[in-house]
Design a protein around this motif. Structure first.
Motif, PDB file in Angstrom:
ATOM      1  N   ALA A 279       5.506 -23.408  10.679  1.00  0.00           N
ATOM      2  CA  ALA A 279       4.807 -22.660   9.531  1.00  0.00           C
ATOM      3  C   ALA A 279       3.898 -21.826   9.905  1.00  0.00           C
ATOM      4  O   ALA A 279       2.953 -21.112   8.909  1.00  0.00           O
ATOM      5  N   LYS A 280       3.028 -21.617  10.924  1.00  0.00           N
ATOM      6  CA  LYS A 280       2.248 -21.016  11.619  1.00  0.00           C
ATOM      7  C   LYS A 280       1.654 -19.744  10.947  1.00  0.00           C
ATOM      8  O   LYS A 280       0.999 -18.940  10.748  1.00  0.00           O
ATOM      9  N   LYS A 281       3.135 -19.432  11.494  1.00  0.00           N
ATOM     10  CA  LYS A 281       3.831 -18.102  11.437  1.00  0.00           C
ATOM     11  C   LYS A 281       3.524 -17.789   9.263  1.00  0.00           C
ATOM     12  O   LYS A 281       3.065 -16.547   9.316  1.00  0.00           O
ATOM     13  N   LEU A 282       4.674 -18.203   8.381  1.00  0.00           N
ATOM     14  CA  LEU A 282       4.536 -17.584   7.376  1.00  0.00           C
ATOM     15  C   LEU A 282       2.651 -18.137   6.986  1.00  0.00           C
ATOM     16  O   LEU A 282       1.970 -17.067   6.450  1.00  0.00           O
ATOM     17  N   ILE A 283       1.727 -18.895   7.647  1.00  0.00           N
ATOM     18  CA  ILE A 283       0.702 -18.526   6.874  1.00  0.00           C
ATOM     19  C   ILE A 283      -0.262 -18.114   7.703  1.00  0.00           C
ATOM     20  O   ILE A 283      -1.069 -17.453   6.331  1.00  0.00           O
ATOM     21  N   GLY A 284      -0.246 -17.920   8.409  1.00  0.00           N
ATOM     22  CA  GLY A 284      -0.703 -16.652   9.084  1.00  0.00           C
ATOM     23  C   GLY A 284      -0.651 -15.394   8.764  1.00  0.00           C
ATOM     24  O   GLY A 284      -1.742 -14.820   8.916  1.00  0.00           O
ATOM     25  N   GLN A 285       0.829 -14.661   8.405  1.00  0.00           N
ATOM     26  CA  GLN A 285       0.989 -13.839   7.456  1.00  0.00           C
ATOM     27  C   GLN A 285       0.169 -13.754   6.473  1.00  0.00           C
ATOM     28  O   GLN A 285      -0.236 -12.510   6.275  1.00  0.00           O
ATOM     29  N   ARG A 286       0.149 -15.157   5.725  1.00  0.00           N
ATOM     30  CA  ARG A 286      -0.407 -14.420   4.353  1.00  0.00           C
ATOM     31  C   ARG A 286      -1.778 -15.046   4.800  1.00  0.00           C
ATOM     32  O   ARG A 286      -2.496 -14.209   3.705  1.00  0.00           O
ATOM     33  N   PHE A 287      -2.152 -15.262   5.182  1.00  0.00           N
ATOM     34  CA  PHE A 287      -3.853 -15.266   6.062  1.00  0.00           C
ATOM     35  C   PHE A 287      -4.441 -13.512   6.188  1.00  0.00           C
ATOM     36  O   PHE A 287      -5.767 -13.350   6.037  1.00  0.00           O
ATOM     37  N   ASN A 288      -3.481 -13.255   7.608  1.00  0.00           N
ATOM     38  CA  ASN A 288      -3.660 -12.055   7.533  1.00  0.00           C
ATOM     39  C   ASN A 288      -4.045 -11.016   6.463  1.00  0.00           C
ATOM     40  O   ASN A 288      -4.867  -9.971   5.917  1.00  0.00           O
ATOM     41  N   VAL A 289      -2.991 -10.847   5.226  1.00  0.00           N
ATOM     42  CA  VAL A 289      -2.799 -10.310   3.839  1.00  0.00           C
ATOM     43  C   VAL A 289      -4.249 -10.705   3.347  1.00  0.00           C
ATOM     44  O   VAL A 289      -4.963  -9.463   2.207  1.00  0.00           O
ATOM     45  N   LEU A 290      -4.355 -11.858   2.933  1.00  0.00           N
ATOM     46  CA  LEU A 290      -5.656 -12.414   1.958  1.00  0.00           C
ATOM     47  C   LEU A 290      -7.329 -11.869   2.455  1.00  0.00           C
ATOM     48  O   LEU A 290      -8.040 -11.315   2.291  1.00  0.00           O
ATOM     49  N   LYS A 291      -6.627 -11.613   4.190  1.00  0.00           N
ATOM     50  CA  LYS A 291      -8.454 -11.417   5.304  1.00  0.00           C
ATOM     51  C   LYS A 291      -8.397  -9.744   4.528  1.00  0.00           C
ATOM     52  O   LYS A 291      -9.500  -9.164   4.528  1.00  0.00           O
ATOM     53  N   SER A 292      -6.982  -8.750   4.468  1.00  0.00           N
ATOM     54  CA  SER A 292      -7.391  -7.517   4.384  1.00  0.00           C
ATOM     55  C   SER A 292      -7.647  -7.366   2.792  1.00  0.00           C
ATOM     56  O   SER A 292      -8.055  -6.482   2.662  1.00  0.00           O
ATOM     57  N   ALA A 293      -7.470  -8.202   1.861  1.00  0.00           N
ATOM     58  CA  ALA A 293      -7.014  -8.061   0.649  1.00  0.00           C
ATOM     59  C   ALA A 293      -8.993  -7.917   0.628  1.00  0.00           C
ATOM     60  O   ALA A 293      -9.579  -7.728  -0.228  1.00  0.00           O
ATOM     61  N   ILE A 294      -9.345  -8.854   1.126  1.00  0.00           N
ATOM     62  CA  ILE A 294     -11.814  -9.506   0.818  1.00  0.00           C
ATOM     63  C   ILE A 294     -12.359  -7.985   1.171  1.00  0.00           C
ATOM     64  O   ILE A 294     -13.130  -7.805   0.899  1.00  0.00           O
ATOM     65  N   GLU A 295     -11.759  -7.340   3.109  1.00  0.00           N
ATOM     66  CA  GLU A 295     -12.059  -6.556   3.514  1.00  0.00           C
ATOM     67  C   GLU A 295     -12.014  -5.390   2.153  1.00  0.00           C
ATOM     68  O   GLU A 295     -13.305  -4.543   1.895  1.00  0.00           O
ATOM     69  N   GLU A 296     -10.949  -4.872   1.814  1.00  0.00           N
ATOM     70  CA  GLU A 296     -10.940  -4.037   1.059  1.00  0.00           C
ATOM     71  C   GLU A 296     -11.556  -3.868  -0.555  1.00  0.00           C
ATOM     72  O   GLU A 296     -12.114  -3.231  -0.490  1.00  0.00           O
ATOM     73  N   ARG A 297     -11.522  -5.111  -1.249  1.00  0.00           N
ATOM     74  CA  ARG A 297     -12.737  -5.039  -1.848  1.00  0.00           C
ATOM     75  C   ARG A 297     -14.179  -5.465  -1.272  1.00  0.00           C
ATOM     76  O   ARG A 297     -14.876  -4.618  -2.584  1.00  0.00           O
ATOM     77  N   LEU A 298     -14.639  -5.530  -0.604  1.00  0.00           N
ATOM     78  CA  LEU A 298     -15.922  -5.131  -0.427  1.00  0.00           C
ATOM     79  C   LEU A 298     -16.265  -3.785   0.777  1.00  0.00           C
ATOM     80  O   LEU A 298     -17.567  -3.355  -0.498  1.00  0.00           O
ATOM     81  N   GLU A 299     -15.029  -3.473   1.048  1.00  0.00           N
ATOM     82  CA  GLU A 299     -15.779  -1.913   1.369  1.00  0.00           C
ATOM     83  C   GLU A 299     -15.899  -0.772  -0.484  1.00  0.00           C
ATOM     84  O   GLU A 299     -16.738   0.216  -0.406  1.00  0.00           O
ATOM     85  N   ARG A 300     -14.577  -0.813  -1.041  1.00  0.00           N
ATOM     86  CA  ARG A 300     -14.724  -0.935  -2.952  1.00  0.00           C
ATOM     87  C   ARG A 300     -16.045  -0.827  -2.872  1.00  0.00           C
ATOM     88  O   ARG A 300     -16.632  -0.239  -3.782  1.00  0.00           O
ATOM     89  N   ALA A 301     -16.882  -2.100  -3.256  1.00  0.00           N
ATOM     90  CA  ALA A 301     -18.173  -2.823  -3.507  1.00  0.00           C
ATOM     91  C   ALA A 301     -19.134  -2.046  -3.843  1.00  0.00           C
ATOM     92  O   ALA A 301     -20.101  -1.844  -3.579  1.00  0.00           O
ATOM     93  N   GLY A 302     -19.275  -2.233  -2.000  1.00  0.00           N
ATOM     94  CA  GLY A 302     -20.422  -0.861  -1.177  1.00  0.00           C
ATOM     95  C   GLY A 302     -20.536   0.050  -1.309  1.00  0.00           C
ATOM     96  O   GLY A 302     -21.614   0.894  -1.559  1.00  0.00           O
TER      97      GLY A 302
END
Length: 371
Positions: free
Chosen positions: A75-98
């Motif tokens: 299951a680690k690969k499936l979780i890791g893929q979704r984890f990276n997508v979540l991290k990218s979404a957070i960074e994108e919203r952080l950059e937009r807000a900044g």
């Protein structure tokens, strides 16, 4: 697996199927969206970053610890893929807000260039300084340099070297302010507030061989009671010219030219015999009244003339004192003249000032007239 809250407020996964993982990460993403919507300023943006991306206590680290670390290998690969997508979404919203908060900050600081500017208050030369600079400019054009020296002098330089021997009556006319606790010193070493700028003439000649052409502006001190025409502090401008074959005619020509430069070409000068210990012969200089053209008015006391300065040929005895340190001043080979005038008095004449105290009052109502 039933879902329950961990100590880090991260819900446990109900299973590791793709549908269950999508549901779990979608819930976290909604939380990110809610938090990002409230980012109004730079402080909130920084708090959001620490909340989600903080290395020790950030939510992403807690999710990694709660979901990825204990997951089975398959299951680690499936979780890791979704984890990276979540991290990218957070960074994108952080950059937009900044960027948004930075734009808001710039907008708040934006300058409207169509508004009229703030008019700075421009100062002006004090009438004393203005008069002094005019005099210095006149003598500079005649080849004179500027000499300066200390306001606290020894008796030797203020009096003795200028041919004022101890006990000379001329010393009494200057009402000297003496520095306290000097009684144990020899008279020539005792300190005092200079009563004229003449000591600079001696200092200059001791360090510079002739020819010498200097003017010496500066503050002087005398124990005078303050009234409309007297002050314990006032300003003088003295001049010294030493070379071979300097005559009284050179002195007259120099001062006549300087007075015409200062008061106008129609001004005339005349010389009367006088006495100064450091010059021989000595003279007082009068100028024709520049206000009435010599016809007589209140400023010249209806005489048509105003006494303005003193002058004379340098006394050979003064060269004798200088020779102790500078042998080039042999009175048999060189000669010179000196003159002195009160800057305060000239400023009062030029600008119609009736009380010398106004020059030192610092009263803006008075000084603003010269702006």
């Amino acid at each position: 697996m039933s879902q329950h809250e961990t100590g880090d407020q991260i819900p446990s996964l109900s299973g590791y199927s793709e549908a269950e993982l999508d549901q779990a990460f979608a819930g976290v993403l909604r939380e990110v969206e809610t938090s990002a919507a409230a980012l109004a300023d730079s402080d909130a943006v920084e708090a959001f970053r620490l909340q989600w991306l903080g290395r020790k206590q950030g939510r992403l680290k807690a999710i990694s610890d709660a979901w990825l670390a204990p997951a089975p290998v398959e299951a680690k690969k499936l979780i890791g893929q979704r984890f990276n997508v979540l991290k990218s979404a957070i960074e994108e919203r952080l950059e937009r807000a900044g960027k948004a908060t930075h734009t808001n900050a710039l907008e708040a600081e934006r300058i409207d260039i169509t508004l009229p500017g703030t008019q700075p208050r421009v100062g002006a030369e004090h009438p004393l300084i203005k008069t002094q600079n005019e005099l210095l400019a006149i003598f500079a054009r005649m080849g004179y340099s500027v000499g300066v020296g200390p306001e606290v002098e020894t008796d030797y330089y203020n009096f003795e070297s200028l041919n004022f021997p101890p006990g000379h009556p001329a010393r009494d006319t200057q009402d000297t302010l003496v520095v306290a606790n000097q009684d144990r010193k020899p008279l020539r070493d005792r300190l005092l507030m200079r009563t004229h700028t003449s000591p600079v003439q001696i200092h200059t000649m001791e360090t510079q061989a002739p020819p010498v052409r200097i003017v010496i502006p500066g503050k002087v001190h005398r124990n005078d009671a303050a009234d409309a025409t007297h002050s314990p502090i006032f300003h003088q401008l003295e001049g010294l010219c030493v070379d071979t074959n300097i005559t009284f005619a050179d002195l007259k020509g120099t001062l006549d030219h300087a007075m015409k430069e200062l008061f106008g070409s129609s001004v005339k000068t005349r010389f009367f015999p006088s006495f100064f210990p450091f010059t021989e012969p000595s003279a007082d200089v009068q100028i024709s009244c520049p206000f009435c053209g010599g016809k007589g008015c209140r400023k010249c006391k209806h005489s048509g003339w105003i006494e303005l300065l003193g002058c004379g040929m340098v006394d050979p005895a003064v060269f004798g004192f200088v020779q102790q340190k500078q042998p080039a001043y042999d009175p048999k080979k060189i000669s010179g003249f000196a003159f002195g005038m009160g800057i305060d008095r000239i400023a009062m004449m030029k600008y119609g000032i009736s009380d010398i105290g106004l020059l030192y009052s610092g009263d803006l109502r008075f000084l603003e007239q010269f702006g």
